[in-house]
Design an enzyme around this catalytic site. Structure first.
Site, PDB file in Angstrom:
ATOM      1  N   LEU A 398       0.862  -1.176   0.000  1.00 42.97           N
ATOM      2  CA  LEU A 398       0.000   0.000   0.000  1.00 42.97           C
ATOM      3  C   LEU A 398       0.899   1.227   0.000  1.00 42.97           C
ATOM      4  O   LEU A 398       1.979   1.211   0.607  1.00 42.97           O
ATOM      5  CB  LEU A 398      -0.902   0.020   1.242  1.00 42.97           C
ATOM      6  CG  LEU A 398      -1.956  -1.083   1.376  1.00 42.97           C
ATOM      7  CD1 LEU A 398      -2.707  -0.920   2.692  1.00 42.97           C
ATOM      8  CD2 LEU A 398      -2.932  -1.059   0.209  1.00 42.97           C
ATOM      9  N   ASP A 399       0.474   2.309  -0.669  1.00 46.40           N
ATOM     10  CA  ASP A 399       1.227   3.562  -0.609  1.00 46.40           C
ATOM     11  C   ASP A 399       1.420   3.976   0.837  1.00 46.40           C
ATOM     12  O   ASP A 399       0.596   3.662   1.711  1.00 46.40           O
ATOM     13  CB  ASP A 399       0.475   4.678  -1.348  1.00 46.40           C
ATOM     14  CG  ASP A 399       0.434   4.463  -2.845  1.00 46.40           C
ATOM     15  OD1 ASP A 399       1.212   3.624  -3.344  1.00 46.40           O
ATOM     16  OD2 ASP A 399      -0.371   5.126  -3.513  1.00 46.40           O
ATOM     17  N   GLN A 400       2.479   4.727   1.094  1.00 42.74           N
ATOM     18  CA  GLN A 400       2.750   5.195   2.448  1.00 42.74           C
ATOM     19  C   GLN A 400       1.553   5.940   3.038  1.00 42.74           C
ATOM     20  O   GLN A 400       1.215   5.766   4.201  1.00 42.74           O
ATOM     21  CB  GLN A 400       3.980   6.107   2.458  1.00 42.74           C
ATOM     22  CG  GLN A 400       4.339   6.623   3.853  1.00 42.74           C
ATOM     23  CD  GLN A 400       5.592   7.494   3.838  1.00 42.74           C
ATOM     24  OE1 GLN A 400       6.113   7.822   2.780  1.00 42.74           O
ATOM     25  NE2 GLN A 400       6.075   7.870   4.998  1.00 42.74           N
ATOM     26  N   THR A 402      -1.606   5.626   2.220  1.00 46.74           N
ATOM     27  CA  THR A 402      -2.833   4.829   2.234  1.00 46.74           C
ATOM     28  C   THR A 402      -2.855   3.933   3.462  1.00 46.74           C
ATOM     29  O   THR A 402      -1.846   3.317   3.811  1.00 46.74           O
ATOM     30  CB  THR A 402      -2.929   3.961   0.964  1.00 46.74           C
ATOM     31  OG1 THR A 402      -2.841   4.803  -0.180  1.00 46.74           O
ATOM     32  CG2 THR A 402      -4.231   3.183   0.922  1.00 46.74           C
TER      33      THR A 402
END
Length: 555
Positions: A398-400, A402
Site C-alpha cells: 500500500l502507498d505510504q 494509504t
C-alpha cells in the site's frame, strides 16, 4: 496585499504583504504547500493574467508559472514571476524574468543551420532515385542469387542420386564394363562438383557487385549521419557550457556539470527552462533574497499528467532537483519532509494471524517496505514480531499515505501461493475513498493506462501509447454538495492507480481528499484499503478480512 510599484525594467513587483512575520527558510521546493506570503504573490500574478493575458486559458495546452517572493537590499518586499519553457513573446506583456540562457534561433544560429544543411543533404540522398535503385537492385539480386544457388544445389543433389543408382546397378555387370562405368560416373561427379562451385562463385560475385553499389550510398549516408552527430554533440556541449546557474554563494556551474554530480551524463531536454530555476537565477544575479516560492498550473489540463488550472505544484524532480540542489546552496531551506518517518508513533494492528500468514491494518504514514532513508515499515515490524518467518514476507503493498488491510506471508510456501493469487487476479480488494468534491456519476469503471512520470517520480501519468492497462470499478456510497464517499474495486494493481483514476480529467476528475501528489494536501490521504478476499494458502478456505474506515464524509 497592497501593490505599491511595478518595475518593468528589473522585473520586480513591490508589494506590502498582509503577513507580519517573514519566513526564516524556504520550503523544500520538491514537496511543499506554498505559504500565505507566496500565495498572496501568486494570486496577484493570477489577477494580472486574467486581465492582461486572458487568451492563456483558451489555449489548447496550459503551462506552469511561478512566483518567488524576495527581499531587496533596502528591505522592501516584492515578487518576481516566470513561466516554464522557452521564451514566448506573447507572454512578455507582463514582466517575467528572462531565461537562464536564451537559445539563439534562425539566422543568429549558424551552428544549427549547418546541422540542418547536413540533414537536408541526407534527406536528398535517401530520397534519390539512385539510392532507391541501388537498394531495390540489391534486394532483387539477393533473392535471385539465393534461388539460383538453391536450384543448382538441388539439381546437383538429384544428379548425384542418379549416379549412385547407376553405381549400384553396375554390380551386376561384368568386371570390365563395371570398371569403365564407375570411372565415367566418377568423372561426371567431379565435373558436376566443379560446375556447381563455378556457378556458385559467379552468383556470389554478382551479389557482391550489387552490395558494393548499395554500400557506396550506405557509406555516404553513414558519413553524413556521423558528421551530423558530431556537430550536434559539439553544439549541445557549447549550449550546456552557456547554461550556467548561480547560487547565493556566488558559485556558478553549467548544466552538464550539475547533472554529472548526480550521475546523469546528458541533461534531460528542457533542463533549466522551468520556472523555479529562472526565478532563483534572476534573484541571485540581482542581489534579491528569496523568501517563498509558489508554482501553479494555468490553463487547460494536459491529457497525461494531472494538472488543474490554478492549483499549486512543487518543482519537478527529474529536471529541477539537481539544478536547485546547486542553486540553493547558501540559502536556508527547510528539510525534505519526505525524510520524516510519519509512521514512527503509530501502531500496526493485527487483524488475523496463524503460522502461515498475518493480516495487518497499516496506518496512514507508514511505509510498506523499508525505504532508502526510513527503515521503519510493515516489513521491518513483522520481521521483529516474527523472527522465525521465512521468505520475502511482503506479497503486496500500500502507498505510504494509504491505510488499511495488508496480507503478509510468514513462509515461503504461503508467499508463493498468495503471490500466484495476485498474479491471477483472484484476490478481491475494496477501498474506500473520500473525494474532495461531489461527482455526477453513481457507479461505473475507469480505464486509464498508467506509466511512471520520469520527471516527477514517484508520480504516474496517463499514456495510451506506453502505459500499462489499469482498470478500476467504482460506486458512490454517500455524497454531499462538496464531497463524495466512494467504494473502489481495482482489478489491476498499478502504482497510484486509484489516486490517478480519481484525480485525472479523463477519470472522475475529483482528487482524493488529502492527496499531496495529485490533489490538495491535508492531515491525511483519505484512501483506505477496507477489505480483502483471498484463499488461505494452506486450507484453501475463503478469507474475508475487513476493517473500519478511519474517516467519514464529514472529515
Amino acid at each position: 496585499m497592497t501593490v505599491t510599484s511595478a518595475n518593468h525594467t528589473n522585473k520586480l513587483v513591490y508589494f506590502e504583504p498582509t503577513v507580519n512575520t517573514l519566513p526564516q527558510a524556504l520550503e523544500y521546493p520538491h514537496f511543499y504547500t506554498p505559504i500565505p506570503l507566496a500565495q498572496q504573490a501568486a494570486e496577484h500574478l493570477q489577477e494580472r493574467l486574467r486581465n492582461q493575458l486572458p487568451f492563456l486559458t483558451k489555449e489548447a495546452k496550459g503551462r506552469m508559472l511561478g512566483v518567488l517572493v524576495v527581499q531587496a537590499k533596502d528591505g522592501k518586499l516584492g515578487y518576481i514571476a516566470a513561466y516554464s519553457g522557452e521564451l514566448q513573446p506573447p507572454l512578455e506583456k507582463l514582466p517575467f524574468v528572462p531565461p537562464v540562457h536564451q537559445l539563439p534561433k534562425g539566422k543568429d544560429f549558424p551552428e544549427m543551420a549547418s546541422i540542418n544543411a547536413i540533414s537536408a543533404a541526407l534527406k536528398t540522398l535517401l530520397d534519390s532515385a539512385e539510392y532507391a535503385n541501388a537498394q531495390e537492385q540489391l534486394q532483387k539480386v539477393t533473392t535471385e542469387v539465393a534461388l539460383a544457388i538453391k536450384t543448382a544445389k538441388l539439381a546437383a543433389k538429384q544428379a548425384k542420386k542418379d549416379r549412385d543408382k547407376k553405381r549400384k546397378a553396375a554390380a551386376l555387370l561384368p568386371d570390365s564394363e563395371q570398371s569403365v562405368l564407375l570411372e565415367e560416373l566418377n568423372r561426371q561427379g567431379a565435373i558436376a562438383g566443379m560446375d556447381l562451385r563455378r556457378f556458385t562463385r559467379s552468383q556470389n560475385q554478382r551479389l557482391e557487385k550489387a552490395k558494393q553499389e548499395a554500400q557506396y550510398f550506405d557509406e555516404k549516408v553513414k558519413q553524413l549521419k556521423a558528421l551530423r552527430k558530431a556537430k550536434s554533440a559539439a553544439l549541445q556541449d557549447a549550449i550546456f557550457a552557456e547554461f550556467v546557474f548561480t547560487n547565493a554563494l556566488g558559485e556558478t556551474k553549467d548544466v552538464k556539470s550539475v547533472f554529472l554530480d548526480v550521475g546523469v551524463e546528458v541533461p534531460p531536454a528542457g533542463a533549466g527552462e522551468c520556472a523555479a530555476p529562472k526565478l532563483f537565477q534572476y534573484a541571485f544575479k540581482n542581489n534579491l533574497k528569496p523568501l517563498a516560492l509558489a508554482e501553479f498550473w494555468w490553463g487547460a489540463s494536459p491529457n497525461s499528467e494531472i494538472r488543474v488550472h490554478g492549483n499549486y505544484y512543487p518543482a519537478c524532480k527529474g529536471k529541477c532537483k539537481p539544478i536547485l540542489a546547486h542553486m540553493l546552496k547558501g540559502t536556508p531551506v527547510k528539510p525534505n519532509p519526505l525524510l520524516t518517518n510519519f509512521g514512527a508513533d503509530k501502531t500496526l494492528e493485527i487483524l488475523f494471524e496463524d503460522e502461515n500468514l498475518v493480516v495487518v491494518n497499516k496506518p496512514s504514514g507508514m511505509l510498506s517496505v523499508p525505504g532508502k532513508h526510513i527503515k521503519d515499515s510493515v516489513k521491518s515490524r513483522i520481521q521483529d514480531r516474527y523472527p522465525k518467518a521465512t521468505g520475502p514476507l511482503i506479497v503486496h503493498r500500500l502507498d505510504q499515505d494509504t491505510s488499511g488491510v495488508m496480507v503478509v506471508a510468514l513462509t515461503k510456501e504461503a508467499h508463493k501461493a498468495l503471490q500466484l493469487q495476485f498474479l491471477e487476479r483472484t484476490i478481491r480488494k475494496t477501498y474506500m475513498a473520500l473525494l474532495e468534491k461531489a461527482i455526477l456519476a453513481t457507479e461505473g469503471k475507469i480505464e486509464l493506462p498508467l506509466i511512471l512520470d520520469i520527471n516527477n517520480r514517484p508520480m504516474q501519468k496517463v499514456s495510451y501509447e506506453y502505459g500499462k492497462s489499469a482498470l478500476t470499478y467504482f460506486k458512490v456510497v454517500q455524497k454531499t454538495s462538496s464531497k463524495t464517499l466512494i467504494k473502489l474495486h481495482p482489478i489491476t494493481g498499478r502504482s497510484h492507480q486509484l489516486r490517478v483514476h480519481c484525480a485525472h480529467k479523463l477519470g472522475l476528475q475529483a482528487p482524493i481528499l488529502g492527496d499531496n501528489l495529485y490533489g490538495t494536501p491535508a492531515s491525511r490521504l483519505c484512501l483506505h484499503a477496507q477489505q480483502i478476499t483471498f484463499k488461505h494458502p494452506t486450507t484453501q478456505k475463503e478469507m474475508v478480512i475487513d476493517t473500519e474506515v478511519p474517516f467519514t464524509i464529514n472529515t
